[in-house]
Write a protein that holds these residues in place. Structure first.
Motif, PDB file in Angstrom:
ATOM      1  N   LEU A 208      -3.000   3.593 -21.365  1.00  0.00           N
ATOM      2  CA  LEU A 208      -3.337   3.806 -19.957  1.00  0.00           C
ATOM      3  C   LEU A 208      -2.616   2.830 -19.039  1.00  0.00           C
ATOM      4  CD1 LEU A 208      -7.119   4.688 -20.292  1.00  0.00           C
ATOM      5  CD2 LEU A 208      -5.219   6.235 -19.756  1.00  0.00           C
ATOM      6  N   SER A 209      -2.227   1.671 -19.566  1.00  0.00           N
ATOM      7  CA  SER A 209      -1.458   0.736 -18.737  1.00  0.00           C
ATOM      8  C   SER A 209      -0.182   1.411 -18.240  1.00  0.00           C
ATOM      9  CB  SER A 209      -1.083  -0.524 -19.521  1.00  0.00           C
ATOM     10  OG  SER A 209      -2.234  -1.252 -19.846  1.00  0.00           O
ATOM     11  N   ASP A 210       0.418   2.263 -19.059  1.00  0.00           N
ATOM     12  CA  ASP A 210       1.605   3.001 -18.622  1.00  0.00           C
ATOM     13  C   ASP A 210       1.243   4.287 -17.892  1.00  0.00           C
ATOM     14  OD1 ASP A 210       3.510   1.275 -19.607  1.00  0.00           O
ATOM     15  OD2 ASP A 210       3.717   2.296 -21.527  1.00  0.00           O
ATOM     16  N   HIS A 211       0.226   4.984 -18.371  1.00  0.00           N
ATOM     17  CA  HIS A 211       0.077   6.388 -17.980  1.00  0.00           C
ATOM     18  C   HIS A 211      -1.102   6.710 -17.067  1.00  0.00           C
ATOM     19  CE1 HIS A 211       3.470   7.778 -20.290  1.00  0.00           C
ATOM     20  NE2 HIS A 211       3.032   7.147 -21.363  1.00  0.00           N
ATOM     21  N   LEU A 212      -1.887   5.736 -16.681  1.00  0.00           N
ATOM     22  CA  LEU A 212      -2.959   6.016 -15.716  1.00  0.00           C
ATOM     23  C   LEU A 212      -2.348   6.530 -14.411  1.00  0.00           C
ATOM     24  CD1 LEU A 212      -6.009   5.862 -15.761  1.00  0.00           C
ATOM     25  CD2 LEU A 212      -5.870   3.472 -15.095  1.00  0.00           C
TER      26      LEU A 212
ATOM     27  N   LEU B  24       6.996 -16.771 -14.662  1.00  0.00           N
ATOM     28  CA  LEU B  24       8.223 -16.387 -13.955  1.00  0.00           C
ATOM     29  C   LEU B  24       8.690 -14.988 -14.362  1.00  0.00           C
ATOM     30  CD1 LEU B  24      10.239 -19.706 -14.304  1.00  0.00           C
ATOM     31  CD2 LEU B  24       9.431 -18.710 -12.187  1.00  0.00           C
ATOM     32  N   SER B  25       7.925 -14.309 -15.207  1.00  0.00           N
ATOM     33  CA  SER B  25       8.413 -13.041 -15.760  1.00  0.00           C
ATOM     34  C   SER B  25       8.181 -11.885 -14.790  1.00  0.00           C
ATOM     35  CB  SER B  25       7.736 -12.761 -17.095  1.00  0.00           C
ATOM     36  OG  SER B  25       6.377 -12.419 -16.916  1.00  0.00           O
ATOM     37  N   ASN B  26       8.952 -10.819 -14.984  1.00  0.00           N
ATOM     38  CA  ASN B  26       8.746  -9.620 -14.178  1.00  0.00           C
ATOM     39  C   ASN B  26       8.884  -8.384 -15.050  1.00  0.00           C
ATOM     40  OD1 ASN B  26      11.465  -9.309 -14.601  1.00  0.00           O
ATOM     41  ND2 ASN B  26      12.060  -9.930 -12.545  1.00  0.00           N
ATOM     42  N   MET B  27       8.749  -7.224 -14.435  1.00  0.00           N
ATOM     43  CA  MET B  27       8.819  -5.927 -15.118  1.00  0.00           C
ATOM     44  C   MET B  27       7.631  -5.717 -16.060  1.00  0.00           C
ATOM     45  SD  MET B  27      11.465  -4.581 -13.768  1.00  0.00           S
ATOM     46  CE  MET B  27      11.645  -3.175 -14.845  1.00  0.00           C
ATOM     47  N   GLY B  28       7.902  -5.228 -17.307  1.00  0.00           N
ATOM     48  CA  GLY B  28       6.795  -4.806 -18.157  1.00  0.00           C
ATOM     49  C   GLY B  28       6.309  -5.828 -19.165  1.00  0.00           C
ATOM     50  N   MET B  29       7.218  -6.306 -20.016  1.00  0.00           N
ATOM     51  CA  MET B  29       6.798  -7.094 -21.169  1.00  0.00           C
ATOM     52  C   MET B  29       6.084  -8.397 -20.801  1.00  0.00           C
ATOM     53  SD  MET B  29       9.143  -8.790 -24.118  1.00  0.00           S
ATOM     54  CE  MET B  29      10.163  -9.584 -22.891  1.00  0.00           C
ATOM     55  N   GLY B  30       6.767  -9.243 -20.017  1.00  0.00           N
ATOM     56  CA  GLY B  30       6.210 -10.565 -19.707  1.00  0.00           C
ATOM     57  C   GLY B  30       4.882 -10.465 -18.971  1.00  0.00           C
ATOM     58  N   ILE B  55       8.600  -4.154 -10.488  1.00  0.00           N
ATOM     59  CA  ILE B  55       7.596  -3.211 -10.982  1.00  0.00           C
ATOM     60  C   ILE B  55       6.591  -2.855  -9.881  1.00  0.00           C
ATOM     61  CG2 ILE B  55       5.770  -4.743 -11.856  1.00  0.00           C
ATOM     62  CD1 ILE B  55       7.300  -2.109 -14.075  1.00  0.00           C
ATOM     63  N   ARG B  56       6.547  -3.688  -8.823  1.00  0.00           N
ATOM     64  CA  ARG B  56       5.677  -3.347  -7.678  1.00  0.00           C
ATOM     65  C   ARG B  56       6.035  -1.991  -7.080  1.00  0.00           C
ATOM     66  NH1 ARG B  56       2.655  -7.136  -4.934  1.00  0.00           N
ATOM     67  NH2 ARG B  56       2.652  -9.259  -5.766  1.00  0.00           N
ATOM     68  N   GLY B  57       7.273  -1.535  -7.328  1.00  0.00           N
ATOM     69  CA  GLY B  57       7.707  -0.268  -6.741  1.00  0.00           C
ATOM     70  C   GLY B  57       7.645   0.919  -7.685  1.00  0.00           C
ATOM     71  N   VAL B  58       7.104   0.715  -8.909  1.00  0.00           N
ATOM     72  CA  VAL B  58       7.150   1.785  -9.906  1.00  0.00           C
ATOM     73  C   VAL B  58       5.803   2.494 -10.015  1.00  0.00           C
ATOM     74  CG1 VAL B  58       7.542   2.337 -12.326  1.00  0.00           C
ATOM     75  CG2 VAL B  58       8.941   0.586 -11.216  1.00  0.00           C
ATOM     76  N   GLY B  59       5.807   3.771  -9.632  1.00  0.00           N
ATOM     77  CA  GLY B  59       4.583   4.570  -9.744  1.00  0.00           C
ATOM     78  C   GLY B  59       4.005   4.882  -8.377  1.00  0.00           C
ATOM     79  N   ALA B 178       7.975  -1.038 -26.976  1.00  0.00           N
ATOM     80  CA  ALA B 178       8.612  -2.326 -27.251  1.00  0.00           C
ATOM     81  C   ALA B 178       8.118  -3.375 -26.261  1.00  0.00           C
ATOM     82  CB  ALA B 178      10.130  -2.192 -27.193  1.00  0.00           C
ATOM     83  N   ASP B 179       8.054  -3.020 -24.988  1.00  0.00           N
ATOM     84  CA  ASP B 179       7.553  -3.970 -23.987  1.00  0.00           C
ATOM     85  C   ASP B 179       6.147  -4.445 -24.333  1.00  0.00           C
ATOM     86  OD1 ASP B 179       9.734  -4.042 -22.342  1.00  0.00           O
ATOM     87  OD2 ASP B 179       8.985  -2.574 -20.905  1.00  0.00           O
TER      88      ASP B 179
END
Lengths: 400, 409
Positions: A208-212, B24-30, B55-59, B178-179
């Motif tokens: 859900l972290s990805d797909h919510l 200091l990380s961004n995007m998904g994994m960190g 990632i603030r702009g994704v979705g 993977a992330d």
């Protein structure tokens, strides 16, 4: 022993894949992990190719960095021996349901009565306060329950499980950090505790972290499902001789790709001008990219896109992964000599620690290989140990 | 059971309530890694560049910079906006390092060095610091400088290839596997270093490479016959690569079914109305079933296609056969168990309104995690974090005036 968890002692009552994977990682990091097995042994010992019965490839991988103690926990003397071991253990890990632990006389209350500092960690299918509490849990069941095959269906046409035991492994990792968080707390406050890690809830969080997505909001801002990941066009693209994984992300990447595939006019196309516009037009942009990739060989694309600073990698098969030049250069794979199973491939610990570097020092043990040594350390004398061996409560596999 | 854990002075709770992380990380994994630690009580200060984490702009979103993906992975954190390309911004981080336990980043080490944040420099300021870098590749191999995104790491570790073996078309797993997985590895690596520090008093640098981590994750089962020298067969775990292993279609949905031992299989044969299979030499024990797994799954699929999911589930429950209906995303949100256990909840975000909140999935008897807080606006806590670190008001004002420090608009 070495590694950041040197000095930590774990009693590992788990079997199959999830719990043993967690225990292996904790062992890899330097903890003394005692794998407590029934007379039949962990059934993962029988899964996949093996040179000898009970020593399958999966077991050899997941069983390393541990000692094996065979102990019949249903026998009162077996239970008594376990509680004796628990006195000097820091962590007890199990993956049967709490009721089953109670039936064995090994509930949290039973164990902390002998050692109030212990971290008592249970990893099983479902939180015990919901309607699925008593249901069995296997990787396939949890994958289905958290909609993973459904997601595969959305992109590929039919529902399929992921081709690797994603839930067992991922939840195994969650067990590791949960146990370490509890250990860290105990280092500060001196207090042990019980921790539960349910598979279903843990995997629901990952999916859900990805797909919510749009249903994060009330009222919703759209449907569930991360658009880019569910695009049917998003896949390793066929080249003239194989497949290539390309991941343009920023505007700079995309513009370089448009140039590389000979479509510079797309740079001024409003559909692809911003990240929001590209997300809206995911299918088209990936379709265009895929068409472009068909023109050259994989090696050519890797060279061209590398030079243009666009994220690119070839698609490995299992065989080429074993031969990957980066893994070869960093010494990721090596052959080690297992005392009974001969030369086997061992994978390095992926993380590196500068001050307390861990190293793999224990091979995957035969069933009961360390029974006598572990029971001796717990203070049982030779008479007690012989009695347990004669009763079949333990077995001594030192010489077999 | 008792809660042995009094809240820390600022109200944080959970096993990691004393831990302070500069992220200091961004995007998904960190951010996923630090969100796991934040969930368990760690204080996480997210340092963002003036334009914010991409990632603030994704979705989907109500407001720019507050998209769904960001909201879920950045709860319980505070946002500090600093321009680290300017020396004044770097000086602020150097000051903050004095009072934090963990510096977490996902850029490559040379990029950290260009910001004046190489390990030697950081350790000189705070020798107890856990300096954790989670990025694509180990730095002593030929891929060291390559960028890494989830898709590329999936491709490198053969996940799409495995999918292609089943369907003919290599595809990524439709999840940032993977992330997220490497994020969990990074979280436990930090915690292992913290446990080590508790007994040795020393901090250290920890490297978490995505490729090596996922290679290990995939090969654990799929190394198979190539585990041995000489090999006992090819790579690839047979059960996971049989085309027949999939959720079985019913008349109105799909069911995941995993009979494991003889007794469960035999009860399944009875429920299917095919008791004769119990004495079929192809299926009477685990070795024979494994050798004939394709044929066995085909027979099961044929049977399951004849009735509805609920009918089968009732029978499987009665006969104690491990089975679960397959969820879609929407039915997952309506799942009775997740709703009964309080895992699926709502919270009110001060600017974004009512948003979904997922409860911590682990349960803690002694140190239950605190109530969770929503994700911050960009720079929402810039001033507050600097004040806590002892910066005087005029210094904060001057950093703001020069654009090194930004606050939420």
């Amino acid at each position: 022993m070495s590694g950041p968890l040197e000095g930590v002692r774990v009693l590992d009552l788990t079997n199959a894949l999830m719990g043993p994977y967690a225990a292996r990682i904790i062992g890899d990091l330097g903890a003394d992990v005692i794998k407590v097995e029934s007379r039949e042994g962990d059934f993962v010992r029988g899964t996949g190719p093996a040179r000898h019965a009970g020593m399958s490839n999966i077991y050899l991988n997941v069983g390393r960095s541990k000692r094996s103690l065979m102990l019949d926990l249903k026998h009162p003397k077996g239970r008594a021996a376990l509680l004796r071991l628990a006195k000097n253990a820091d962590v007890l890990l199990y993956n049967i349901r709490p009721q089953a632990m109670r039936r064995l006389g090994l509930s949290y209350d039973d164990v902390r009565a002998v050692n109030p500092r212990i971290i008592y960690c249970g990893a099983y299918g479902y939180g015990q306060d919901g309607p699925y509490a008593a249901k069995p849990a296997f990787d396939d069941l949890i994958q289905g329950a958290v909609a993973m095959p459904y997601l595969v269906q959305r992109v590929g046409g039919e529902p399929r499980f992921a081709t690797t035991a994603v839930c067992d492994r991922s939840v195994g990792l969650h067990i590791v950090y949960s146990v370490l968080a509890a250990l860290f707390y105990r280092e500060r406050k001196g207090v042990g505790q019980a921790v539960d890690v349910p598979m279903f809830e843990t995997m629901a969080d990952m999916v859900l972290s990805d797909h919510l997505y749009g249903k994060t909001f009330d009222p919703p801002e759209g449907e569930m499902g991360y658009v880019r990941m569910l695009s049917r066009e998003r896949r390793p693209f066929p080249t003239r001789d194989g497949h290539v994984c390309v991941m343009p992300y920023t505007e700079k990447h995309w513009f370089a790709v448009f140039d590389a595939i000979g479509r510079p006019e797309l740079k001024s196309d409003p559909r692809f001008a911003t990240i929001a516009a590209r997300t809206t037009h995911t299918e088209e942009i990936y379709r265009i990219l895929g068409e472009g990739m068909a023109a050259r060989t994989t090696e050519e694309w890797v060279a061209v896109l590398d030079a243009a600073d666009v994220p690119v990698m070839r698609l490995n098969t299992l065989e080429t992964l074993l031969a990957d030049p980066h893994l070869a250069a960093t010494g990721f794979f090596r052959f080690v000599e297992h005392p009974s199973e001969g030369r086997i491939r061992s994978m390095a610990i992926a993380q590196r620690f500068s001050a307390s570097p861990p190293e793999v020092t224990r091979h995957a043990p035969r069933l009961g290989e360390h029974s006598v040594e572990v029971l001796r350390e717990a203070g049982l004398d030779e008479v007690d140990i012989n009695e347990l061996v004669n009763l079949g409560v333990t077995c001594d596999a030192r010489t077999t | 059971m008792e809660n042995t854990d009094p809240a820390s002075s600022d109200g944080r709770r959970g096993p990691l309530a004393s831990v302070r992380i500069l992220d200091l990380s961004n995007m998904g994994m960190g951010p996923y890694a630090t969100s796991l630690m934040a969930e368990l009580g760690a204080e996480v200060v997210k340092i963002e560049p003036p334009e914010g984490d991409p990632i603030r702009g994704v979705g989907p979103m109500h407001h720019p910079g507050m998209a769904s993906t960001f909201l879920l992975a950045n709860r319980n954190k505070r946002s500090l906006v600093l321009d680290l390309k300017r020396p004044e911004g770097q000086a602020v981080v150097h000051k903050l390092i004095e009072s934090f336990d963990v510096l977490f980043f996902n850029m490559r080490p040379p990029a950290m060095a260009r910001l004046g944040l190489d390990y030697e420099r950081v350790a000189k300021i705070n020798p107890r610091m856990i300096y954790c870098g989670a990025y694509g590749f180990r730095q002593d191999g030929p891929y060291a400088e390559k960028p890494a995104y989830d898709d590329m790491i999936q491709g490198l570790t053969a996940l799409p290839y495995l999918e292609g073996r089943l369907t003919g078309t290599p595809r990524y797993i439709p999840l940032a596997i993977a992330d997220q997985t490497v994020g969990v590895f990074a979280a436990y690596a930090v915690l292992a270093a913290l446990v080590s520090r508790a007994s040795t008093g020393r901090g250290q640098a920890v490297e978490v490479p995505m490729f090596e981590t996922m290679a290990q994750f995939v090969l654990l089962c799929h190394m198979c016959g190539q585990m041995f020298d000489p090999p006992l067969g090819p790579t690839g775990f047979v059960r996971h690569l049989t085309p027949h292993r999939r959720p079985f279609p019913t008349t109105d949905g799909h069911i995941s079914l995993v009979p494991y031992n003889d007794a469960q299989w035999f009860r399944l044969f009875d429920v299917m109305g095919k008791p004769e299979l119990k004495s079929d030499p192809r299926f009477c024990n685990i070795t024979d079933r494994t050798n004939n797994i394709g044929e066995l799954y085909r027979i099961v699929a044929e049977s399951l296609a004849t009735r509805a999911t609920a009918e089968w589930m009732a029978d499987f429950e009665r006969a104690d056969i491990p089975a679960m209906p397959m969820h879609t995303l929407d039915s997952l949100l309506a799942d009775p168990h997740l709703n009964a256990t309080g895992f699926l909840g709502w919270e009110t975000h001060p600017t974004e309104g009512r948003v979904r909140a997922l409860a911590p999935s682990s349960r803690w008897m002694g140190t239950p995690p605190a109530p969770q807080c929503p994700a911050p606006r960009l720079g929402e806590h810039s001033v507050e974090v600097l004040r806590e670190a002892g910066f005087p008001e005029d210094a904060i004002a001057s950093l703001g005036a020069s654009g090194v420090l930004r606050t939420a608009g």
